[in-house]
Write a protein that holds these residues in place. Structure first.
Motif, mmCIF file in Angstrom:
data_model
loop_
_atom_site.group_PDB
_atom_site.id
_atom_site.type_symbol
_atom_site.label_atom_id
_atom_site.label_comp_id
_atom_site.label_asym_id
_atom_site.label_seq_id
_atom_site.Cartn_x
_atom_site.Cartn_y
_atom_site.Cartn_z
ATOM 1 N N GLN A 61 0.838 -1.200 0.000
ATOM 2 C CA GLN A 61 0.000 0.000 0.000
ATOM 3 C C GLN A 61 0.870 1.247 0.000
ATOM 4 O O GLN A 61 1.817 1.361 0.788
ATOM 5 C CB GLN A 61 -0.954 0.031 1.200
ATOM 6 C CG GLN A 61 -1.900 1.229 1.115
ATOM 7 C CD GLN A 61 -3.085 1.224 2.074
ATOM 8 O OE1 GLN A 61 -3.513 2.270 2.531
ATOM 9 N NE2 GLN A 61 -3.636 0.051 2.353
ATOM 10 N N ASN A 64 -0.596 7.621 2.187
ATOM 11 C CA ASN A 64 -1.904 8.262 1.988
ATOM 12 C C ASN A 64 -1.900 9.340 0.910
ATOM 13 O O ASN A 64 -2.894 9.530 0.208
ATOM 14 C CB ASN A 64 -2.398 8.888 3.298
ATOM 15 C CG ASN A 64 -2.857 7.879 4.332
ATOM 16 O OD1 ASN A 64 -3.066 8.218 5.484
ATOM 17 N ND2 ASN A 64 -3.029 6.613 3.942
ATOM 18 N N PHE A 127 -11.315 6.793 -0.531
ATOM 19 C CA PHE A 127 -11.263 7.691 0.620
ATOM 20 C C PHE A 127 -12.455 8.641 0.491
ATOM 21 O O PHE A 127 -12.357 9.702 -0.120
ATOM 22 C CB PHE A 127 -9.941 8.463 0.648
ATOM 23 C CG PHE A 127 -8.748 7.684 1.162
ATOM 24 C CD1 PHE A 127 -8.780 6.311 1.296
ATOM 25 C CD2 PHE A 127 -7.578 8.347 1.532
ATOM 26 C CE1 PHE A 127 -7.682 5.594 1.767
ATOM 27 C CE2 PHE A 127 -6.469 7.649 2.012
ATOM 28 C CZ PHE A 127 -6.522 6.276 2.121
ATOM 29 N N LYS A 131 -12.201 8.482 6.561
ATOM 30 C CA LYS A 131 -10.779 8.114 6.476
ATOM 31 C C LYS A 131 -10.263 8.154 7.911
ATOM 32 O O LYS A 131 -10.232 9.221 8.537
ATOM 33 C CB LYS A 131 -10.016 9.108 5.578
ATOM 34 C CG LYS A 131 -8.490 9.059 5.752
ATOM 35 C CD LYS A 131 -7.893 7.770 5.237
ATOM 36 C CE LYS A 131 -6.379 7.796 5.263
ATOM 37 N NZ LYS A 131 -5.776 7.528 6.586
ATOM 38 N N ASN A 132 -9.892 6.984 8.432
ATOM 39 C CA ASN A 132 -9.441 6.874 9.822
ATOM 40 C C ASN A 132 -10.419 7.559 10.786
ATOM 41 O O ASN A 132 -10.016 8.263 11.715
ATOM 42 C CB ASN A 132 -8.043 7.482 10.004
ATOM 43 C CG ASN A 132 -6.968 6.702 9.269
ATOM 44 O OD1 ASN A 132 -7.271 5.947 8.351
ATOM 45 N ND2 ASN A 132 -5.723 6.877 9.650
ATOM 46 N N ASN A 201 -12.252 4.184 4.455
ATOM 47 C CA ASN A 201 -11.015 3.715 5.075
ATOM 48 C C ASN A 201 -11.139 3.812 6.599
ATOM 49 O O ASN A 201 -11.335 4.910 7.143
ATOM 50 C CB ASN A 201 -9.815 4.562 4.617
ATOM 51 C CG ASN A 201 -8.505 3.947 5.075
ATOM 52 O OD1 ASN A 201 -7.939 3.100 4.405
ATOM 53 N ND2 ASN A 201 -8.034 4.333 6.254
ATOM 54 N N GLU A 202 -11.053 2.665 7.243
ATOM 55 C CA GLU A 202 -11.203 2.599 8.695
ATOM 56 C C GLU A 202 -12.364 3.483 9.138
ATOM 57 O O GLU A 202 -12.215 4.418 9.933
ATOM 58 C CB GLU A 202 -9.887 2.964 9.411
ATOM 59 C CG GLU A 202 -8.804 1.917 9.150
ATOM 60 C CD GLU A 202 -7.569 2.046 10.040
ATOM 61 O OE1 GLU A 202 -7.439 3.063 10.744
ATOM 62 O OE2 GLU A 202 -6.742 1.128 10.024
ATOM 63 N N ASN A 281 -12.089 -2.036 5.680
ATOM 64 C CA ASN A 281 -10.975 -2.338 6.593
ATOM 65 C C ASN A 281 -11.243 -1.788 7.989
ATOM 66 O O ASN A 281 -11.987 -0.823 8.157
ATOM 67 C CB ASN A 281 -9.649 -1.786 6.038
ATOM 68 C CG ASN A 281 -9.650 -0.282 5.853
ATOM 69 O OD1 ASN A 281 -10.684 0.321 5.630
ATOM 70 N ND2 ASN A 281 -8.481 0.327 5.937
ATOM 71 N N ASP A 322 -6.588 -4.290 9.661
ATOM 72 C CA ASP A 322 -5.331 -3.560 9.480
ATOM 73 C C ASP A 322 -4.465 -3.908 10.687
ATOM 74 O O ASP A 322 -4.754 -3.468 11.808
ATOM 75 C CB ASP A 322 -5.585 -2.050 9.425
ATOM 76 C CG ASP A 322 -6.375 -1.638 8.185
ATOM 77 O OD1 ASP A 322 -6.533 -2.477 7.276
ATOM 78 O OD2 ASP A 322 -6.818 -0.478 8.139
ATOM 79 N N TYR A 324 -1.357 -3.741 12.890
ATOM 80 C CA TYR A 324 -0.116 -3.044 13.253
ATOM 81 C C TYR A 324 0.330 -3.560 14.619
ATOM 82 O O TYR A 324 0.249 -2.855 15.619
ATOM 83 C CB TYR A 324 -0.347 -1.530 13.264
ATOM 84 C CG TYR A 324 -0.564 -0.971 11.873
ATOM 85 C CD1 TYR A 324 0.504 -0.577 11.094
ATOM 86 C CD2 TYR A 324 -1.845 -0.870 11.337
ATOM 87 C CE1 TYR A 324 0.320 -0.087 9.802
ATOM 88 C CE2 TYR A 324 -2.039 -0.388 10.052
ATOM 89 C CZ TYR A 324 -0.952 0.004 9.291
ATOM 90 O OH TYR A 324 -1.140 0.484 8.016
ATOM 91 N N GLU A 349 -3.681 -4.076 5.223
ATOM 92 C CA GLU A 349 -2.653 -3.188 5.777
ATOM 93 C C GLU A 349 -1.957 -3.913 6.909
ATOM 94 O O GLU A 349 -2.605 -4.561 7.741
ATOM 95 C CB GLU A 349 -3.269 -1.926 6.393
ATOM 96 C CG GLU A 349 -3.676 -0.872 5.434
ATOM 97 C CD GLU A 349 -4.166 0.388 6.157
ATOM 98 O OE1 GLU A 349 -3.554 0.794 7.173
ATOM 99 O OE2 GLU A 349 -5.166 0.947 5.706
ATOM 100 N N PHE A 374 1.841 -1.644 4.628
ATOM 101 C CA PHE A 374 1.485 -0.242 4.379
ATOM 102 C C PHE A 374 2.731 0.638 4.236
ATOM 103 O O PHE A 374 3.751 0.418 4.895
ATOM 104 C CB PHE A 374 0.654 0.299 5.554
ATOM 105 C CG PHE A 374 0.347 1.764 5.423
ATOM 106 C CD1 PHE A 374 -0.732 2.186 4.664
ATOM 107 C CD2 PHE A 374 1.160 2.717 6.032
ATOM 108 C CE1 PHE A 374 -1.002 3.536 4.516
ATOM 109 C CE2 PHE A 374 0.899 4.068 5.889
ATOM 110 C CZ PHE A 374 -0.187 4.479 5.131
HETATM 111 C C1 DGJ Z 1 -4.230 2.987 9.015
HETATM 112 C C2 DGJ Z 1 -4.878 3.727 7.889
HETATM 113 O O1 DGJ Z 1 -5.867 2.923 7.305
HETATM 114 C C3 DGJ Z 1 -3.866 4.159 6.848
HETATM 115 O O2 DGJ Z 1 -4.500 4.909 5.850
HETATM 116 C C4 DGJ Z 1 -2.775 4.955 7.531
HETATM 117 O O3 DGJ Z 1 -3.311 6.120 8.060
HETATM 118 C C5 DGJ Z 1 -2.148 4.094 8.613
HETATM 119 N N1 DGJ Z 1 -3.133 3.692 9.569
HETATM 120 C C6 DGJ Z 1 -1.085 4.775 9.442
HETATM 121 O O4 DGJ Z 1 -0.120 5.379 8.769
#
Ligand code: DGJ
Length: 560
Positions: A61, A64, A127, A131-132, A201-202, A281, A322, A324, A349, A374
């Protein structure tokens, strides 16, 4: 604006989109229309079908703000270095509808055209409203009119930095824009360069467990829709409101239903014009010790509300995590939570470093259809490929060229590149074998020196770290990075791929011992094995030693 004016804009928008689509289509040479990609399920397993066959997304990915023509020169060299077969890249509502009702798909066309030139497929990320958890990608003219395109109201009565899922004015415009985008893709992309689309997105909200605005409050006090009660395993019966039905989870469940309903309508409208696979996501909860509502993003498809998303947004084919996190226990738990009978596993992600790259194999072990670290472009890092990892043998397929030896962000890029270099040529075979239920894959877990995979008359034993006897050891690693994939090709023949581990086989018949009849190193390419050498001697006397650079083997076994 009245409904009548909205109608006028709708007609105007459709007209501009049609002109753009026709113009774009006219510039393309005639192409043979390929089948529309699909998510299919058979015998309890899923596949992403692309060009009529199972496809494994080896994704990356972009950052942004990399979805602009001026940034693409910093994207393609990274994708090439990684050997990714799919680029995930955003499409911005604020860009395509900078002027209300007028759609400009020139940036989308540039991305799609350049992807074709680079022989890469696309996962385009819409987007849109969310978005987030925020509305930052709404067009300027929407952000400038918060009275009309209103935000969610928090518990203290203040607008939050998050759109209200009860704002029908925003929802209608998102539906219109997303539909125009999908209609344009259908006209522009008979080649199916775009194989899947992420809707929002999120989506959801940080800092408030739900919307407390008047429309939201009315819905919160009303009976829970029967399909939500059913999805959450609650008995059907007398109407019950959200608080009474779900107690402490009432607000997050309600917000998930509200957000999923909004996103589901956007997705359904887009799918009605072009039936590409669609997914949503999620920013995750802690998978081991989920905090109380309020400690994670509410509204999105977190693991606790997946059934609500499935009920409220059936046009979304996949809900996806996603991820992390580095801890293997947590990582594997997330994979399990999203690998469901009603949901294929897809990781859109994740972090890109060495600690996480091995989990690509864990995802494959749960029939994952794709994996995509990502932020793997050169927009924030030097625009040179990272230093080449040590390659053994030097003639391995896809070995980096001299151009790939400059110093660079090795930690972030190289582990993914290693995975994709070895799996890339046999991507179709791996995807097919996984869809057929013939493939298992694992990654190293701290404190677990061996893992056993069961294949009928054979067990495959994967072990990590050196020092367990034998002359040629699998490397001793300070950090867990081992990974292995084993697929059964016939009764006594296996495909083995991976790195930093040893793979051996044991017959399940107790009085028999295994012998390697032959172990070929090479790779599958569209079902044909490309031979490099026979491994023997130190390389196989104590099992198959897979060193730091991933390799692929075709192994024939016998017993004595
Ligand atoms: C998750 C989001 O979905 C992405 O677009 C990005 O903002 C990452 N977090 C963090 O960099």
């Amino acid at each position: 604006m009245t409904i009548v004016n909205l109608g006028k804009h709708l007609r105007m928008g459709a007209f501009v989109a049609l002109i753009a689509a026709c113009g774009a289509a006219a510039q393309q040479p005639p192409v043979k229309e390929r089948p529309i990609p699909q998510v299919v399920k058979k015998d309890g397993r899923y596949a992403l079908m692309v060009d009529g066959a199972p496809y494994l997304m080896l994704g990356a990915q972009a950052h942004n703000s990399s979805g602009w023509p001026g940034m693409l020169p910093k994207v393609w060299p990274a994708i090439e270095y990684l050997h990714a077969n799919t680029l995930e890249i955003p499409v911005y509502w604020e860009q395509i509808e900078a002027h209300q009702g007028q759609f400009d798909f020139s940036v989308v066309d540039t991305i799609v055209t350049q992807a074709r030139e680079h022989h890469v497929r696309l996962d385009l990320l819409w987007f849109g409203t969310w978005k987030n958890g925020s509305q930052h990608y709404m067009p300027e003219w929407m952000k400038a009119d918060p009275a009309k395109y209103f935000h969610l109201i928090d518990k203290n009565g203040h607008p939050a930095d998050s759109p209200s899922p009860f704002c029908t004015a925003s929802q209608e415009l998102d539906i219109r824009a997303f539909t125009a985008f999908m209609r344009h893709l259908k006209a522009f992309d008979a080649q199916r360069t775009v194989i899947i689309v992420q809707v929002e997105n999120e989506s959801g909200t940080w800092g408030s467990t739900r919307d407390y605005g008047p429309a939201a409050q009315k819905a919160f006090d009303a009976p829970v829709p029967p399909e939500v009660l059913k999805a959450m395993g609650k008995p059907a019966g007398a109407p019950v409101n959200w608080q009474d039905a779900f107690g402490v989870e009432a607000e997050v469940n309600f917000h998930a239903w509200a957000v999923a309903t909004y996103v589901g309508k956007v997705a359904a409208a887009g799918k009605a014009v072009y039936a590409l696979p669609l997914y949503a996501n999620a920013a995750l909860r802690d998978p081991i010790k989920p905090g109380a509502p309020g400690s994670y993003e509410a509204g999105g498809p977190t693991d606790n509300v997946i059934p609500i998303w499935k009920a409220a947004a059936p046009a979304i084919d996949i809900v996806s995590p996603d991820i992390y996190m580095n801890d293997p226990v947590a990582y594997l738990k997330v994979l399990e939570l999203y690998h469901r009978d009603d949901n294929p596993l897809f990781v859109p992600e994740t972090s890109g470093g060495a600690q996480v790259a091995r989990f690509f194999f864990s995802a494959l072990g749960l029939q994952g259809i794709g994996f995509s670290p990502f932020g793997l472009d050169y927009s924030t890092t030097p625009s040179v490929p990272p230093a080449a990892p040590t390659v053994f043998p030097a003639a391995a397929p896809g070995a980096p060229t001299a151009a790939a030896t400059a110093p660079g962000p090795q930690d972030q890029f190289a582990p993914t590149a290693q995975n994709y270099r070895i799996i890339g040529p046999m991507m179709r075979d791996v995807a097919r074998l996984n869809f057929e239920g013939k493939l298992q894959a694992v990654a190293e877990e701290t404190g677990t020196p061996t893992q056993t995979l069961h294949f009928g008359a054979w067990n495959a034993i994967v072990s990590y770290g050196g020092g367990r006897g034998g002359r040629a050891q699998a490397p001793t690693t300070t950090q867990p990075t081992g990974r292995a994939l084993v697929a059964q090709l016939s009764d006594n023949q296996f495909l083995v791929a991976g790195s930093s581990c040893r793979v051996d086989f044991r017959p399940t018949q107790a009085d028999k011992r295994r012998q390697f009849i032959r172990a070929d190193e090479g790779t599958y390419e569209n079902g044909v094995f490309k031979f490099i050498r026979i491994l023997n001697g130190d390389e196989t006397d104590n099992g198959l030693n897979l060193r730091a650079e991933p390799i692929a083997l075709r192994v024939s076994l016998g017993v004595y």
